[in-house]
Motif scaffolding. Sequence first.
Motif, PDB file in Angstrom:
ATOM      1  N   CYS A   1       0.819  -1.395  -0.047  1.00  0.00           N
ATOM      2  CA  CYS A   1       0.077  -0.010  -0.235  1.00  0.00           C
ATOM      3  C   CYS A   1       0.597   0.925   0.316  1.00  0.00           C
ATOM      4  CB  CYS A   1      -0.867  -0.008   1.644  1.00  0.00           C
ATOM      5  SG  CYS A   1      -2.228   1.771   1.337  1.00  0.00           S
ATOM      6  N   SER A   2       0.528   2.697  -1.092  1.00  0.00           N
ATOM      7  CA  SER A   2       1.198   3.269  -1.447  1.00  0.00           C
ATOM      8  C   SER A   2       0.961   4.249  -0.239  1.00  0.00           C
ATOM      9  CB  SER A   2       1.422   4.136  -2.763  1.00  0.00           C
ATOM     10  OG  SER A   2      -0.284   4.392  -2.470  1.00  0.00           O
ATOM     11  N   GLU A   3      -0.407   3.793   0.880  1.00  0.00           N
ATOM     12  CA  GLU A   3      -0.137   5.063   2.028  1.00  0.00           C
ATOM     13  C   GLU A   3       0.363   4.409   3.896  1.00  0.00           C
ATOM     14  OE1 GLU A   3      -1.710   8.061   2.208  1.00  0.00           O
ATOM     15  OE2 GLU A   3      -1.388   7.961  -0.543  1.00  0.00           O
TER      16      GLU A   3
ATOM     17  N   LEU B   1      -8.893  -5.120  -1.054  1.00  0.00           N
ATOM     18  CA  LEU B   1      -9.039  -4.334  -1.828  1.00  0.00           C
ATOM     19  C   LEU B   1      -9.977  -4.026  -2.577  1.00  0.00           C
ATOM     20  CD1 LEU B   1      -5.742  -4.666  -4.440  1.00  0.00           C
ATOM     21  CD2 LEU B   1      -6.237  -3.343  -1.840  1.00  0.00           C
ATOM     22  N   ARG B   2     -10.735  -3.125  -3.051  1.00  0.00           N
ATOM     23  CA  ARG B   2     -12.670  -2.977  -3.230  1.00  0.00           C
ATOM     24  C   ARG B   2     -11.994  -1.551  -4.708  1.00  0.00           C
ATOM     25  NH1 ARG B   2     -12.217  -6.673  -0.919  1.00  0.00           N
ATOM     26  NH2 ARG B   2     -14.345  -6.960   0.292  1.00  0.00           N
ATOM     27  N   ALA B   3     -12.505  -2.266  -6.173  1.00  0.00           N
ATOM     28  CA  ALA B   3     -12.842  -1.171  -6.623  1.00  0.00           C
ATOM     29  C   ALA B   3     -14.105  -0.316  -6.467  1.00  0.00           C
ATOM     30  CB  ALA B   3     -13.338  -1.908  -8.195  1.00  0.00           C
ATOM     31  N   VAL B   4     -13.175   1.525  -6.815  1.00  0.00           N
ATOM     32  CA  VAL B   4     -14.454   2.433  -6.924  1.00  0.00           C
ATOM     33  C   VAL B   4     -14.176   3.267  -8.016  1.00  0.00           C
ATOM     34  CG1 VAL B   4     -14.065   2.811  -4.116  1.00  0.00           C
ATOM     35  CG2 VAL B   4     -12.246   3.653  -5.373  1.00  0.00           C
ATOM     36  N   HIS B   5     -15.303   4.554  -8.325  1.00  0.00           N
ATOM     37  CA  HIS B   5     -14.746   4.612  -9.408  1.00  0.00           C
ATOM     38  C   HIS B   5     -13.628   5.989  -9.585  1.00  0.00           C
ATOM     39  CE1 HIS B   5     -18.112   2.722 -11.934  1.00  0.00           C
ATOM     40  NE2 HIS B   5     -18.751   2.657 -10.584  1.00  0.00           N
ATOM     41  N   GLY B   6     -13.246   6.081  -9.612  1.00  0.00           N
ATOM     42  CA  GLY B   6     -11.801   7.323 -10.182  1.00  0.00           C
ATOM     43  C   GLY B   6     -12.101   8.589 -11.138  1.00  0.00           C
TER      44      GLY B   6
ATOM     45  N   ILE C   1     -17.123  -0.613 -13.223  1.00  0.00           N
ATOM     46  CA  ILE C   1     -17.459  -2.101 -11.984  1.00  0.00           C
ATOM     47  C   ILE C   1     -18.530  -2.810 -11.777  1.00  0.00           C
ATOM     48  CG2 ILE C   1     -16.533  -1.860  -9.591  1.00  0.00           C
ATOM     49  CD1 ILE C   1     -15.042   1.218 -10.338  1.00  0.00           C
ATOM     50  N   PRO C   2     -18.215  -3.830 -11.925  1.00  0.00           N
ATOM     51  CA  PRO C   2     -19.963  -4.731 -11.995  1.00  0.00           C
ATOM     52  C   PRO C   2     -20.671  -3.969 -10.240  1.00  0.00           C
ATOM     53  CG  PRO C   2     -17.985  -6.215 -12.313  1.00  0.00           C
ATOM     54  CD  PRO C   2     -17.122  -4.672 -12.318  1.00  0.00           C
ATOM     55  N   ALA C   3     -21.867  -3.940 -10.325  1.00  0.00           N
ATOM     56  CA  ALA C   3     -22.208  -3.652  -8.238  1.00  0.00           C
ATOM     57  C   ALA C   3     -21.631  -4.343  -7.837  1.00  0.00           C
ATOM     58  CB  ALA C   3     -23.895  -3.807  -8.935  1.00  0.00           C
ATOM     59  N   ALA C   4     -21.072  -5.864  -8.248  1.00  0.00           N
ATOM     60  CA  ALA C   4     -21.100  -7.155  -6.941  1.00  0.00           C
ATOM     61  C   ALA C   4     -19.005  -6.315  -6.592  1.00  0.00           C
ATOM     62  CB  ALA C   4     -20.821  -8.385  -7.843  1.00  0.00           C
ATOM     63  N   ALA C   5     -18.449  -5.896  -7.577  1.00  0.00           N
ATOM     64  CA  ALA C   5     -17.452  -5.724  -7.027  1.00  0.00           C
ATOM     65  C   ALA C   5     -17.415  -4.271  -5.809  1.00  0.00           C
ATOM     66  CB  ALA C   5     -16.827  -5.468  -7.383  1.00  0.00           C
TER      67      ALA C   5
END
Length: 164
Positions: free
Chosen positions: A128-130, A140-145, A154-158
């Motif tokens: 993790c860079s932080e 990890l979880r995908a979020v809109h950038g 991104i599929p809603a389930a993710a």
Amino acid sequence: MRRTSFEDMNCSLAQCLEVVGEWWTLLIVRDAIFGITRFDDFRARLGIARNVLTQRLEHLVAQGIMTKKPYQSNPVRYDYRLTPKGRSLWLVVTAMRQWGDEWAAPDGPPVETLHVTCGHTARIEPMCSECGERVHGRELRAVHGPGAKDDQLIPAAALPKPPR
């Protein structure tokens, strides 16, 4: 057989594949990372057809992954060197090599990487860079950038679940 273009897909992985997704391309980049710069040396190491190598090198130059500089004038011959954009692919090549070492090399890794600073064989691990902790995919979880244009990306389930 012509493959489908990902040029219009709003996805960073698809855009990466558009540039380096053809199977010879990353092998050429791998050899360039190892210090190979000349057409005949790429050809000898890879066993690739001249026309295919020519096309792949031209593509890499056009994409800013490599530069092409003459080193001989009669006949003209070129050195192909990685640009900073090309050198940054070392992480992609390393991740794929490490996957191959684990899942497709029953006799062990054909190449190992030596960390020159400490002198040990090293595996590259995601951090993790932080916070500096090692990262596992399940954490990890995908979020809109900021570049997201499509809710379908991104599929809603993710996506993270909203708090209740």
